[in-house]
Design an enzyme around this catalytic site. Structure first.
Site, PDB file in Angstrom:
ATOM      1  N   ASN A 199       9.184  -8.519   0.185  1.00 58.98           N
ATOM      2  CA  ASN A 199       9.464  -8.082  -1.183  1.00 58.98           C
ATOM      3  C   ASN A 199       8.977  -6.663  -1.479  1.00 58.98           C
ATOM      4  OD1 ASN A 199       6.819  -9.075  -1.011  1.00 58.98           O
ATOM      5  ND2 ASN A 199       6.799  -9.728  -3.139  1.00 58.98           N
ATOM      6  N   GLU A 249      -2.867 -13.136   0.901  1.00 61.68           N
ATOM      7  CA  GLU A 249      -2.348 -13.199  -0.462  1.00 61.68           C
ATOM      8  C   GLU A 249      -1.124 -14.104  -0.440  1.00 61.68           C
ATOM      9  OE1 GLU A 249       0.315 -10.996  -3.713  1.00 61.68           O
ATOM     10  OE2 GLU A 249      -0.602  -9.678  -2.224  1.00 61.68           O
ATOM     11  N   CYS A 265       4.909 -11.299  -6.035  1.00 56.31           N
ATOM     12  CA  CYS A 265       3.930 -12.393  -6.103  1.00 56.31           C
ATOM     13  C   CYS A 265       3.167 -12.397  -7.422  1.00 56.31           C
ATOM     14  CB  CYS A 265       2.949 -12.284  -4.940  1.00 56.31           C
ATOM     15  SG  CYS A 265       3.675 -12.654  -3.331  1.00 56.31           S
TER      16      CYS A 265
END
Length: 490
Positions: free
Chosen positions: A159, A258, A292
């Site tokens: 992303n 993460e 995220c």
């Protein structure tokens, strides 16, 4: 208009191991298509476990010499890397658009974020100092030094492929480590191969940066469990992260991870509604919500709920949808059909459960309309799942206690935002939200290379950035010096 890669990145079609562009031991290749129109951009090697082994071997062989060079030399490599990024900015923004569907604003912002990580890392060789500690034995000096961990394995996301890979790679090599990158199969160029190319142009020694492209199903396990890896850095979904963590833990390999989020945007009744809507629009729709730390749930006090929904809907309907290469575009394509179909299913299931689609909800190809859902409860599909798209479920609440309860009613704990006209009240609510990062009168898409970044619960292990990543990528060593003869009991 045909989608093509610029020259810099069109040349990045092999593995990069020990300073050389090389074919894979496997003859299989991965087709890389663009979400803009589905056409093929290029293909890259479908690497195998032998390629992963070769990359780790090269990184291990180069690490000692890389760690032994002067801080000035390591900082100079990073400075030259930053220069190459600036020199090729247009090509990188174009490649981010072609490979990941990044609109111009997002691509440019991603490079700015990456520059921050590089600048932070370039200072680390000179900022890493040992400390002294107290002694319980007479005439003893205690020193605590930090040494490079060794070889860092980096598993990259699709992303924010360039910046989130640099977030790990730049500080790792600045601190004297070498790296092996396994890029996302969706974005192998911007999450790995072009980074290798830029380090090559910057004069990084052979073996310092290595890249192996391949499917996670083929080489992911070997990458995560490799006995040569001294740290594994991973950014991605919680589901994949669990497996990566388990495999690394079996080797006792430390991890920086993460993972997913289901991030709430809490709007109290004394908030500035227009400000909260502005933040909500940006935090929900940047990069089509494929972030995220984007906003997954809008929690709005019932007294201002209707006004908020109306204004959010009005703003959402003005957002231009289209080709991400058009400078005016705000909403580009979803990364692939699987993700798009899941998002449409969440909207459909939420509507079937009683919510109302205020705007959006449909897709043309991979272009999903930005969507606002009202009358949502926290157990509806678009609210209880981490949707990774341009969807804004708006959930009403009646009190601060209820807002906190809804915000925390998720397995995730990555990021959140709180809007209120009373700073102390907002701070009180923020402290009770179970998240690693909370932003008051803003939205969660924030990053600072010197401030620890990470989540709680199922949103990750450890933190990136700042002192946290320095500790993750280095190991402490206690050196004691007995300055005068010591008396022993026997």
């Amino acid at each position: 208009m045909a989608v093509e890669l610029p020259q810099l990145t069109s040349e990045c079609t092999g593995l990069f191991i020990d300073g050389e562009w090389t074919p894979s031991d496997s003859t299989d290749r991965i087709s890389v298509s663009t979400p803009i129109d589905g056409s093929e951009l290029t293909s890259v090697p479908a690497g195998c476990n032998a390629d992963v082994d070769a990359a780790y071997e090269a990184a291990a062989a180069a690490q000692s010499e890389w760690a032994s060079i002067t801080p000035d030399e390591r900082a100079a490599v990073l400075a030259r890397f930053a220069e190459r990024v600036d020199e090729h900015e247009d090509a990188l923004v174009s490649t981010l658009a072609a490979e990941s569907g990044s609109v111009t604003l997002k691509g440019s912002a991603e490079l700015d974020i990456a520059r921050g990580f590089i600048d932070f890392a370039a200072a680390l060789p000179h900022e890493l100092h040992g400390t002294t500690g107290p002694a319980s034995v007479p005439n003893k000096e205690n020193r605590i030094e930090r040494e490079p961990a060794g070889v860092v394995g980096v598993i990259s996301p699709w992303n924010f492929p360039f910046s989130l890979t640099i977030r790990a790679v730049a500080p790792a090599i600045a601190l004297g480590n070498t790296v092996v990158i396994k890029p996302s199969s969706e974005t192998p160029i911007t999450s790995g191969l072009c980074i290798a190319k830029l380090f090559e142009l910057a004069g990084a020694p052979a073996g310092v940066v290595n890249v192996v492209t391949g499917r996670g199903s083929d080489i992911g396990d070997r990458m995560a469990s490799h006995p040569t890896a001294d740290v594994i850095a991973f950014t991605g979904s919680t589901g994949v992260g669990r497996r990566v963590s388990k495999l690394a833990a079996e080797q006792l390999t430390p991890q920086a991870m993460e993972l997913g989020g289901n991030n709430p945007h809490v709007v109290l009744e004394d908030a500035d509604v227009d400000m909260a809507v502005d933040a909500g629009v940006f935090g929900t729709y940047l990069h089509q919500g494929q972030v995220c730390i984007s906003l997954n749930r809008h929690l709005v006090h019932e007294s201002i709920y209707d006004e908020y929904v109306r204004k959010l809907t009005e703003r959402t309907e003005t957002l231009p949808i289209g080709d991400p290469r058009d400078a005016e575009t705000v909403i580009g394509p979803i990364i692939n059909e699987t993700e798009r179909d899941e998002l449409l299913e969440y909207v459909s299931r939420t509507e079937d459960a009683g919510a109302r689609v205020e705007t959006g909800g449909d897709a043309e190809g991979l272009y999903l309309e930005p969507t606002v859902l009202s009358g949502v409860h926290n157990d509806m599909a678009a609210a209880c799942n981490e949707h990774f798209g341009p969807i804004a479920p708006v959930i009403p609440f009646g009190s601060d206690e209820e807002a906190i309860e809804i915000a925390n009613d998720t397995e995730y704990g990555l990021a959140a935002s709180v809007h209120s006209g009373d700073r102390r009240r907002a701070e009180s609510v923020s402290r009770r939200i179970e998240a690693g990062m909370v932003h008051i009168n803003d939205q969660p898409i924030n990053s600072n290379p010197r401030i620890p970044f990470g989540g709680r619960k199922d949103s990750g292990i450890g933190q990136f950035n700042g002192e946290a990543i320095v500790k993750k990528f280095t190991d402490p060593k206690w050196i004691s010096i007995q300055t005068e003869p010591r008396s022993y009991p026997f």
